[in-house]
Scaffold this motif. Structure first.
Motif, PDB file in Angstrom:
ATOM      1  N   CYS A  95       4.691 -12.698  -1.587  1.00 38.29           N
ATOM      2  CA  CYS A  95       6.005 -12.054  -1.651  1.00 38.29           C
ATOM      3  C   CYS A  95       6.120 -11.084  -2.824  1.00 38.29           C
ATOM      4  O   CYS A  95       5.535 -11.288  -3.891  1.00 38.29           O
ATOM      5  N   LEU A  96       6.925 -10.068  -2.622  1.00 38.26           N
ATOM      6  CA  LEU A  96       7.226  -9.089  -3.659  1.00 38.26           C
ATOM      7  C   LEU A  96       8.704  -9.151  -4.014  1.00 38.26           C
ATOM      8  O   LEU A  96       9.537  -9.505  -3.179  1.00 38.26           O
ATOM      9  N   PHE A 132       8.853  -2.381  -1.295  1.00 36.47           N
ATOM     10  CA  PHE A 132       7.445  -2.318  -0.933  1.00 36.47           C
ATOM     11  C   PHE A 132       6.626  -1.392  -1.831  1.00 36.47           C
ATOM     12  O   PHE A 132       5.487  -1.054  -1.495  1.00 36.47           O
ATOM     13  N   ARG A 133       7.182  -0.979  -2.956  1.00 37.80           N
ATOM     14  CA  ARG A 133       6.468  -0.037  -3.810  1.00 37.80           C
ATOM     15  C   ARG A 133       5.124  -0.582  -4.305  1.00 37.80           C
ATOM     16  O   ARG A 133       4.137   0.154  -4.366  1.00 37.80           O
ATOM     17  N   PHE A 134       5.077  -1.858  -4.657  1.00 36.08           N
ATOM     18  CA  PHE A 134       3.835  -2.451  -5.152  1.00 36.08           C
ATOM     19  C   PHE A 134       2.757  -2.455  -4.062  1.00 36.08           C
ATOM     20  O   PHE A 134       1.568  -2.526  -4.353  1.00 36.08           O
ATOM     21  N   TRP A 135       3.190  -2.333  -2.811  1.00 33.40           N
ATOM     22  CA  TRP A 135       2.288  -2.349  -1.656  1.00 33.40           C
ATOM     23  C   TRP A 135       1.929  -0.935  -1.192  1.00 33.40           C
ATOM     24  O   TRP A 135       0.767  -0.636  -0.920  1.00 33.40           O
ATOM     25  N   ARG A 140       1.817  -8.570   6.017  1.00 34.38           N
ATOM     26  CA  ARG A 140       3.033  -7.935   5.516  1.00 34.38           C
ATOM     27  C   ARG A 140       3.664  -8.800   4.424  1.00 34.38           C
ATOM     28  O   ARG A 140       4.057  -9.945   4.684  1.00 34.38           O
ATOM     29  N   PRO A 141       3.780  -8.288   3.193  1.00 34.44           N
ATOM     30  CA  PRO A 141       4.444  -9.068   2.147  1.00 34.44           C
ATOM     31  C   PRO A 141       5.937  -9.139   2.438  1.00 34.44           C
ATOM     32  O   PRO A 141       6.539  -8.152   2.866  1.00 34.44           O
ATOM     33  N   SER A 142       6.524 -10.289   2.219  1.00 32.39           N
ATOM     34  CA  SER A 142       7.973 -10.416   2.374  1.00 32.39           C
ATOM     35  C   SER A 142       8.641 -10.118   1.040  1.00 32.39           C
ATOM     36  O   SER A 142       8.071 -10.355  -0.027  1.00 32.39           O
ATOM     37  N   LEU A 143       9.850  -9.600   1.116  1.00 34.69           N
ATOM     38  CA  LEU A 143      10.615  -9.347  -0.105  1.00 34.69           C
ATOM     39  C   LEU A 143      11.490 -10.557  -0.392  1.00 34.69           C
ATOM     40  O   LEU A 143      12.117 -11.115   0.504  1.00 34.69           O
TER      41      LEU A 143
END
Length: 553
Positions: A222-223, A288-291, A344-347
């Motif tokens: 997660c982010l 999603f910036r880190f991604w 897909r990372p979740s926020l």
């Protein structure tokens, strides 16, 4: 609403004729309806839900909200955005519903929407060159164009758990969460799955339930969402100064259709200190910036990717108190569950802090699988039995293709779409498939779907489909059908774009690997929005090269 099909005295329904029948009343379907109707085409939208909104009718589980920053998660139509202001950066489902009500009122859409109705089957009549579509109500529509806007998550997935039917308590998949909600306060609750809906549900209900048990198969990387309220006065000024217009224009130039993009440098171009400074900036930026706003080779070079994973693990582990829980939720690199960003990372907003509560625990299913469901709960492989008042299945979807193949659609050769795609998906441009003339789909397989902002893609693909239909009408074409050769070429192109990335190394719904028996393949176009726009525009500019057209009317 057009009257239902008339019924003859012999009981056989007489079809109602349309130019275009659209399936799905979410962002994509309503966009198609609005513009095709403006162009003079007779259209209807059909949807299983009782209200407009697509996925935002079904997504009403606790904590459900978008993961795209405002203003990217709305229509780019000025007449809509100029008078609408969101309350927060990442809106929750009730506000999304209000938005669709607002859109409906502004564009007068409901009169052409058939709600609480699904499509049972559709087949193409080679003599009339029209689609015959049978609805779940028994009504029949015939249309020249059949446009599927079912979205990537229209078919939920429940694993074949042993004894599932034995359980006597309250149990729902998050995609079918009761519209009236569930009283959870003080209850013993289990959440199975830690994808996006699992993460959002867990962080929302953790503080209110009596006890929460999370059953996790794979950690979610997660982010931080970095949510905040929006100031209506500031938003009004941004709109007046052309800020929204610029964002909507610039989204076509970024890989994911967002208002940020990968850097024009590789990870090895920076020192370790520079990397850390960048990662800190992206982390604090949220979303999603880190991604998707990091080094351009992060999703190609495992060595660079590992530096991002190490940073993520350091940041995340610092928020989890218990060492055992820390290792389950945020393992160190040597126990890495998968390469960062290939799922897909979740926020999240407070997800990891929830596990510091005394009333929350987590079970790692790979170490201790579910043996069987029981009348009162779940028995684990190690013999432990857990009783639950409520079980929530956050077990995901038969993503991208599932919503399409669950409808019995037959093309010119009588073969169903489900059979055609049973051993692999075949499309041309991620919007058409050979032997299914005048049928289009958007936000589906082999488009940028999984790697891009939803409203961006449904508008870009939506415009292409609308133009294709208009081209056929203006040039008096009976049918437009992708050739087998162009379909094979596009499918190979999509696979090649994916194969040079790190995505194939991870089992995920991106690769169709979350559903047993589903072909393992790249379900989305990994070349980025600008390249996709360029390639699809070139096809149109060349008179829709790669398509076969059947004569003149």
């Amino acid at each position: 609403m057009t009257p239902a099909a008339e019924v003859q005295s012999n009981g056989i329904a007489v079809s109602t004729s349309l130019d275009v029948l659209i399936v799905g009343a979410g962002f994509g379907g309503l966009y198609q309806l609005h513009y095709l109707r403006k162009m003079g085409y007779k259209c209807k939208v059909v949807d299983n839900a009782s209200e407009l909104g697509g996925i935002w009718y079904w997504n009403c589980y606790p904590g459900a909200r978008v993961d795209s920053d405002i203003p990217l998660y709305e229509y780019s139509i000025e007449d809509l955005y100029k008078d609408w202001t969101w309350s927060e950066r990442f809106p929750a489902w009730p506000e999304l519903r209000r938005y669709f009500q607002y859109v409906d009122k502004k564009l007068d859409l409901s009169k052409d929407c058939i709600m609480s109705t699904g499509v049972k089957s559709a087949d193409f009549d080679t003599k009339s060159c029209r689609w015959n579509v049978n609805l779940t109500t028994g009504d029949v529509y015939d249309c020249k164009y059949f446009v599927l806007c079912t979205g990537f998550a229209a078919k939920h997935y429940v694993p074949d758990f042993k004894g599932l039917a034995k359980y006597k308590g309250i149990m729902h998949h998050t995609a079918k969460y009761p519209q009236e909600g569930i009283e959870l306060e003080g209850k013993k609750v289990a959440v199975i799955g830690t994808g996006a809906s699992g993460v959002q549900t867990i962080q929302e209900i953790g503080p209110q339930v009596g006890h929460l048990t999370v059953l996790q198969r794979t950690p979610n990387l997660c982010l931080p969402m970095n949510q905040h309220k929006l100031d209506p006065l500031i938003e009004a000024r941004v709109k007046k100064e052309g800020g929204y217009e610029k964002v909507f224009k610039d989204r076509q130039t970024t890989f994911g259709g967002f208002h940020f993009d990968f850097l024009e440098k590789n990870g090895d171009d920076d020192t370790d200190e520079q990397k850390r400074q960048l990662y800190e900036e992206l982390w604090s930026g949220g979303g999603f910036r880190f991604w998707l706003a990091t080094y351009k080779d992060l999703l190609f070079d495992k060595k660079v990717n590992d530096t991002a994973y190490n940073f993520w693990a350091e940041k995340t582990r610092a928020r989890i108190n218990d060492p055992k829980t820390r290792d389950i939720l945020a393992p160190l690199l040597d126990k890495q569950p998968h390469t960062f960003g290939t799922k897909r990372p979740s926020l999240e907003q407070r997800y990891y802090e929830v596990y510091n509560q005394d009333n929350v625990d987590v079970i790692a299913l790979k170490e201790n699988p579910i043996e069987t469901f029981t009348e009162k709960g779940i028995k684990m492989k190690n013999g432990e039995e857990h009783e639950f008042d409520v079980i929530l299945l956050a077990t995901g979807f038969d993503s991208v293709t599932g919503g399409l193949v669950q409808i019995d659609i037959k093309g010119i050769d009588g073969v169903s779409l489900a059979v055609k795609w049973s051993k692999g998906t075949w499309t041309y441009l991620g919007m058409t498939t050979a032997n299914f003339p005048n049928m289009y789909f958007l936000y589906g397989p082999q488009g940028p779907t999984a790697f891009a902002n939803g409203p961006t893609i449904v508008e870009l693909q939506g415009d292409w489909i609308i133009d294709a239909i208009d081209y056929c009408e203006k040039n008096k074409k009976k049918t437009m059908d992708a050739s087998a050769q162009s379909e094979a070429g596009w499918t190979k192109h999509v696979a090649e774009l994916c194969d040079i990335t790190l995505f194939p190394g991870t089992d995920s719904w991106y690769m169709g690997a979350n559903v047993p028996g589903k072909p393992r393949e790249s379900l989305s176009y990994a070349g980025g929005v600008p390249r996709y726009v360029r390639e699809t525009k070139e096809v149109a500019e060349k008179g829709y090269a790669g398509f076969n057209f059947d004569g003149s009317l």
